[in-house]
Write a protein that holds these residues in place. Structure first.
Motif, PDB file in Angstrom:
ATOM      1  N   GLU A   1       0.811  -1.144   0.057  1.00 20.19           N
ATOM      2  CA  GLU A   1       0.183   0.132   0.005  1.00 20.19           C
ATOM      3  C   GLU A   1       0.964   1.275  -0.048  1.00 20.19           C
ATOM      4  O   GLU A   1       0.535   2.318  -0.746  1.00 20.19           O
ATOM      5  CB  GLU A   1      -0.922  -0.025   1.172  1.00 20.19           C
TER       6      GLU A   1
ATOM      7  N   ARG B   1      -5.812  -6.302  -7.102  1.00 17.55           N
ATOM      8  CA  ARG B   1      -6.229  -5.633  -5.888  1.00 17.55           C
ATOM      9  C   ARG B   1      -7.903  -5.390  -6.137  1.00 17.55           C
ATOM     10  O   ARG B   1      -8.334  -4.742  -7.015  1.00 17.55           O
ATOM     11  CB  ARG B   1      -5.678  -4.209  -5.486  1.00 17.55           C
TER      12      ARG B   1
ATOM     13  N   TYR C   1      -3.477 -10.813   1.005  1.00 14.10           N
ATOM     14  CA  TYR C   1      -3.862 -10.157   2.308  1.00 14.10           C
ATOM     15  C   TYR C   1      -5.360  -9.641   2.375  1.00 14.10           C
ATOM     16  O   TYR C   1      -5.897  -9.325   1.319  1.00 14.10           O
ATOM     17  CB  TYR C   1      -3.113  -8.789   2.459  1.00 14.10           C
TER      18      TYR C   1
ATOM     19  N   LEU D   1      -7.408  -6.629   3.360  1.00 10.86           N
ATOM     20  CA  LEU D   1      -7.005  -5.017   3.897  1.00 10.86           C
ATOM     21  C   LEU D   1      -8.014  -4.726   4.805  1.00 10.86           C
ATOM     22  O   LEU D   1      -7.664  -3.738   5.295  1.00 10.86           O
ATOM     23  CB  LEU D   1      -6.807  -4.399   2.448  1.00 10.86           C
TER      24      LEU D   1
ATOM     25  N   PRO E   1      -4.550  -4.039   7.546  1.00 14.48           N
ATOM     26  CA  PRO E   1      -4.345  -3.013   6.546  1.00 14.48           C
ATOM     27  C   PRO E   1      -2.578  -2.716   6.343  1.00 14.48           C
ATOM     28  O   PRO E   1      -2.050  -2.089   5.587  1.00 14.48           O
ATOM     29  CB  PRO E   1      -4.932  -1.669   7.305  1.00 14.48           C
TER      30      PRO E   1
ATOM     31  N   GLU F   1      -0.697  -5.157   5.962  1.00 17.57           N
ATOM     32  CA  GLU F   1      -0.199  -6.282   5.204  1.00 17.57           C
ATOM     33  C   GLU F   1       0.743  -7.291   5.692  1.00 17.57           C
ATOM     34  O   GLU F   1       1.886  -7.402   5.345  1.00 17.57           O
ATOM     35  CB  GLU F   1       0.290  -5.724   3.871  1.00 17.57           C
TER      36      GLU F   1
END
Length: 504
Positions: free
Chosen positions: A351, A437, A457, A459, A463, A465
């Protein structure tokens, strides 16, 4: 301008390609596939239904490695960016904007063309002397054909610096970081770019905006303008202008939660991830990243200088009484790691690297204080600029205008999207990878690892990861679905052969 002590007081408080027969067939045939296979992801753009009564002027501020949370409007507690914030506060701020290839040259090509890296052939920072394919128009080419005067200034850093395109004014460089002390630029007019010249003892972004304001002052009759101001700060080595040398003295920098994951052996991460050299404090080739605190403060100080230069353009537009006749867009080529997993730089599909800011101010079509959560991409920038100008976007563009979101939220705007990173080897030894994503999940595929590696992941619950869910039985259905969709997304974006290495 306030003195350094006042500034401190104010500021205390994230390849593999396949050949195609010909460029003409590529644009006319292959790209048409994307509209059907990627209907939920990269649909064919169309101009907004409500044309503006007068074509707006356009200003495009493009940041260098500015992560999405490197804005005070995004909640940053250290960095203060009042002029950046004004764009989002008086317009629309997108909380979920991303780049599709977190590297300078590919991301800048995506912004200019509205196309994925695999479709432009601009996969990496290599082969910088080879122009982008001439059959792929930049959005500025289309605007110029529609009667705009177009200019690009600052860090261009795209193949050939796009010098071969017909710019009314050009003042740029094609270097990743330039020279912060004695910067060099090429200058040109009406499609002819002159030789490189060095400028003594001037901060490059200050000079860029000096030149931009001088160009704006020129008489162009009734023609609207499109001005691209692309900053070099805060690129490594993160040098500050003299006015900010003591900014952030005594300000603590918090350590990211995952900063010490290397001491745990990077649990859940691919083998190639741990073998990368993009770690703070351990690289002999990046002496400016010796500490988390030094890196972060220098990075933020560069963005303060960028914010001041954005403010200079605001003041000019207000003085000329054309501010509300001008659509202002602010974004960035990619994000940047500031210590997450002890990393610096970008490239990886996590991210901090892929999230970017995106804000647009144009009160004639965008209500103030608008905030949107839809996933928007760098390939949406080109069709958005065309939409602002009332120019139809060509069908081969793979992004779509985000302007309709300014009037009404659209949860179905984009459900998922493709990420691809190609450059290897590179200065940080970051491995090639790709991924998908969605609004909640992310699947990363390190396809050159032996054996190949995946990371999955959630999220929403993770968040940061930090918890790789791949190969856990309870997620088998999800991971198989994401792997299938990743393949379909790849197949739906036509690939152009990488330009020959002999041209670099």
């Amino acid at each position: 301008m306030s003195n350094p002590k006042e500034q401190n007081a104010v500021h205390k408080e994230a390849v593999e390609t396949q050949g195609v027969p010909s460029r003409r067939e590529f644009l006319q045939g292959g790209l048409a596939v994307a509209g059907t296979v990627l209907a939920s992801t990269v649909g064919v753009p169309a101009a907004s239904a409500d044309p503006a009564p007068k074509r707006p002027n356009l200003v495009f501020f493009f940041g260098e490695g500015q992560r999405a949370d490197a804005l005070s409007i995004a909640g940053n507690n250290i960095l203060k960016t009042p002029n950046h914030d004004r764009i989002g506060r008086e317009g629309v701020h997108f909380n979920n904007a991303f780049c599709t290839n977190a590297l300078c040259a590919p991301a800048r090509a995506a912004a200019l063309t509205g196309m994925y890296s695999r479709s432009t052939g601009a996969l990496s920072n290599e082969h910088m002397n080879a122009p982008l394919p001439s059959d792929i128009p930049l959005f500025t080419d289309l605007l110029r054909e529609a009667g705009y005067e177009v200019a690009i200034l600052g860090k261009v850093h795209v193949r050939n610096g796009v010098e071969e395109r017909n710019w009314d004014y050009y003042f740029g460089h094609n270097n990743p970081g330039n020279d912060y002390v004695n910067p060099f630029f090429k200058e040109g007019r009406k499609g002819v770019v002159g030789p490189e010249k060095r400028y003594k003892n001037v901060y490059p972004d200050d000079l860029t905006v000096d030149k931009a304001l001088a160009w704006l002052e020129e008489d162009r009759g009734d023609k609207p303008f499109c001005l691209l101001v692309w900053f070099v700060a805060p690129h490594e080595p993160f040098f500050r202008p003299r006015r900010h040398l003591d900014l952030y003295n005594g300000v603590p920098v918090p350590k990211p939660a995952t900063f010490d994951d290397d001491l745990k052996g990077y649990p859940g991460k691919a083998k190639s991830f741990s073998e990368g050299n993009n770690k703070i404090g351990t690289t002999s080739s990046h002496v400016a990243v010796g500490s988390l605190e030094g890196l972060t403060k220098d990075y933020y100080a560069g963005l303060v200088a960028v914010d001041e230069n954005i403010g200079r353009v605001f003041k000019y537009l207000e003085k000329k009484n054309i501010l509300d006749d001008t659509a202002i867009v602010q974004g960035s080529d990619h994000g940047y790691f500031l210590g997450e997993f002890r990393l610096f730089d970008k490239r990886l599909m996590y991210e901090p690297s892929i999230r970017v800011p995106l804000q647009i101010r144009y009160p004639k079509r965008i209500p103030a204080h608008t905030v949107r959560e839809e996933m928007v991409l760098d390939i949406d920038l080109a069709p958005t600029f065309l939409d602002l100008a009332g120019v139809a976007a060509p069908a081969h563009m793979q992004g779509k205008s985000v302007l309709p979101l300014a009037k009404k939220a659209d949860p179905g705007f984009r459900k998922e999207w493709l990420y691809e990173y190609y450059e290897y080897p590179n200065p940080e030894n970051v491995a090639v990878h790709r991924g998908i994503r969605t609004d909640r999940y992310k699947l990363i595929h390190f396809y050159k690892d032996e054996p190949e590696a995946f990371e999955l992941y959630d999220l929403q619950s993770d968040p940061k990861e930090a918890q790789n869910l791949y190969d856990r039985p309870e997620h088998a259905t999800l991971q198989n679905h994401l792997k299938t969709r990743l393949k379909e997304l790849q197949d739906g974006v036509p690939a152009r052969p990488e330009l020959s290495k002999t041209t670099s």
